[in-house]
Design a protein around this motif. Structure first.
Motif, PDB file in Angstrom:
ATOM      1  N   PRO A  66      -3.062  -7.456   2.599  1.00 29.14           N
ATOM      2  CA  PRO A  66      -1.797  -6.964   3.162  1.00 29.14           C
ATOM      3  C   PRO A  66      -1.311  -5.678   2.497  1.00 29.14           C
ATOM      4  CG  PRO A  66      -1.448  -8.997   1.958  1.00 29.14           C
ATOM      5  CD  PRO A  66      -2.899  -8.792   2.026  1.00 29.14           C
ATOM      6  N   LEU A  67      -1.621  -5.515   1.194  1.00 30.87           N
ATOM      7  CA  LEU A  67      -1.131  -4.320   0.496  1.00 30.87           C
ATOM      8  C   LEU A  67      -1.713  -3.046   1.097  1.00 30.87           C
ATOM      9  CD1 LEU A  67       0.557  -3.362  -1.913  1.00 30.87           C
ATOM     10  CD2 LEU A  67      -1.443  -3.564  -3.323  1.00 30.87           C
TER      11      LEU A  67
ATOM     12  N   TYR B 195       1.202  -3.092   4.556  1.00 29.60           N
ATOM     13  CA  TYR B 195       2.209  -2.415   3.739  1.00 29.60           C
ATOM     14  C   TYR B 195       1.675  -1.123   3.157  1.00 29.60           C
ATOM     15  CZ  TYR B 195       4.467  -6.864   4.290  1.00 29.60           C
ATOM     16  OH  TYR B 195       5.022  -7.977   4.833  1.00 29.60           O
TER      17      TYR B 195
ATOM     18  N   ALA C 238       4.437   1.556   2.673  1.00 32.42           N
ATOM     19  CA  ALA C 238       5.270   1.256   1.511  1.00 32.42           C
ATOM     20  C   ALA C 238       4.517   1.544   0.223  1.00 32.42           C
ATOM     21  CB  ALA C 238       5.713  -0.204   1.556  1.00 32.42           C
ATOM     22  N   PHE C 239       3.219   1.228   0.222  1.00 39.04           N
ATOM     23  CA  PHE C 239       2.395   1.470  -0.963  1.00 39.04           C
ATOM     24  C   PHE C 239       2.335   2.960  -1.277  1.00 39.04           C
ATOM     25  CE2 PHE C 239      -1.818   2.179  -2.851  1.00 39.04           C
ATOM     26  CZ  PHE C 239      -1.698   1.387  -3.968  1.00 39.04           C
TER      27      PHE C 239
ATOM     28  N   THR D 188       5.536   4.206  -2.633  1.00 39.99           N
ATOM     29  CA  THR D 188       5.708   3.832  -4.031  1.00 39.99           C
ATOM     30  C   THR D 188       5.164   4.910  -4.957  1.00 39.99           C
ATOM     31  OG1 THR D 188       5.449   1.555  -3.357  1.00 39.99           O
ATOM     32  CG2 THR D 188       5.255   2.002  -5.664  1.00 39.99           C
TER      33      THR D 188
ATOM     34  N   LEU E 211       7.691   7.499  -5.212  1.00 38.30           N
ATOM     35  CA  LEU E 211       8.758   7.038  -6.103  1.00 38.30           C
ATOM     36  C   LEU E 211       8.372   7.229  -7.553  1.00 38.30           C
ATOM     37  CD1 LEU E 211      11.425   5.274  -6.509  1.00 38.30           C
ATOM     38  CD2 LEU E 211       9.849   3.394  -6.771  1.00 38.30           C
TER      39      LEU E 211
END
Lengths: 189, 97
Positions: A155-156, A160, A163-164, A167, A170
């Motif tokens: 799923p990562l 996602y 989102a990964f 990150t 970020l």
């Protein structure tokens, strides 16, 4: 892991051992005067949580807990505590007064009552659909396809992925921010 | 098992909140925030046992945010210390009305 192993005495003993260690260390952590002692108790909480992650079949998360939290974040905290040379007498009396403590205790008990009311077993049974629980039990009984990390990585890097990638942005922003904030300004006014 | 984990998580989160409310040392308050993040991570891991491994993906994200927060927050604390020579929040009251 066999299903009956979850209810064995040794399993329960280890579970409560790690849980009570975590609670006792957390209480010691918020009551210590010295920041270094507090940080050490927090490391103990994080190790106990890593043990609990292993018991909850999240071995990869336990590894990350030890590597990232106790290995990186807490070392940075200790580094800053020692860099700023905290712990001398003027910093030690850092708690609030009596009324502040009573207020905080009241808030804490109110929050605990609220969360515990949500936490009752019938509420848990209601939020977890029965078919999902059966599917999870079935999945736990069969050996994992991609080992321990496969079910997390799939799923990562599929669902996602955005989102990964965000990150990483970020983290880049955090690195730049930390350098800018930590830099000694020589040209300021 | 699940209920005990969630209860432990609630207790740890509450201890973190009480720490934030009672302590005056900025670094210790910051560590209390990390304790609260850890309690939330325990909730994710405990529920991922029922809902599947997706919960653990969110633990990865939480850890990343915690690492970024620690880096930026500690840089802010160092900047405040350089300016005020203290990290006691009683002395950092520039915005107090």
């Amino acid at each position: 892991m066999q299903p009956n192993q979850f209810h064995s005495l040794a399993f329960s003993f280890a579970f409560y051992f790690f849980g009570l260690t975590a609670i006792a260390s957390a209480i010691a952590f918020v009551t210590r005067k010295s920041p270094v002692a507090a940080a050490m108790w927090l490391v103990n909480v994080m190790f106990a949580l890593a043990g609990l992650y292993v018991m909850l079949d999240a071995q990869f998360m336990a590894t990350m807990q030890v590597l990232v939290y106790t290995g990186a974040i807490m070392v940075v905290f200790l580094f800053v505590i020692m860099l700023l040379n905290l712990g001398h007498p003027s910093e030690i009396a850092d708690s609030r007064g009596k009324w502040g403590k009573i207020f905080a205790l009241f808030i804490g008990l109110a929050m605990l009552a609220e969360v515990m009311a949500l936490n009752r077993s019938n509420t848990i049974d209601r939020i977890i659909p029965a078919d999902l629980a059966a599917k999870a039990a079935e999945a736990a009984a069969t050996p994992l396809a991609g080992g321990v990390i496969g079910p997390i990585a799939a799923p990562l890097f599929k669902e996602y992925l955005l989102a990964f990638e965000l990150t990483s942005v970020l983290l880049l922003a955090a690195i730049v921010g930390a350098v800018v904030l930590g830099k000694r300004r020589t040209d300021a006014r | 098992m699940l209920v005990e984990s969630l209860a432990l998580s609630a207790v740890l989160f509450t201890i973190g909140v009480v720490g934030v409310l009672t302590r005056r040392n900025a670094i210790i308050i910051f560590m209390c925030v990390e304790l609260m993040l850890n309690a939330v991570n325990l909730t994710f891991v405990a529920l991922s046992k029922v809902y599947g491994a997706t919960g653990q993906v969110f633990v990865v994200f939480t850890m990343t945010v915690a690492a970024a927060e620690a880096a930026v927050g500690l840089a802010i604390i160092i900047a405040i210390f350089r300016h005020q020579r203290t990290v006691n929040l009683s002395n950092i009251n520039l915005l107090k009305g």
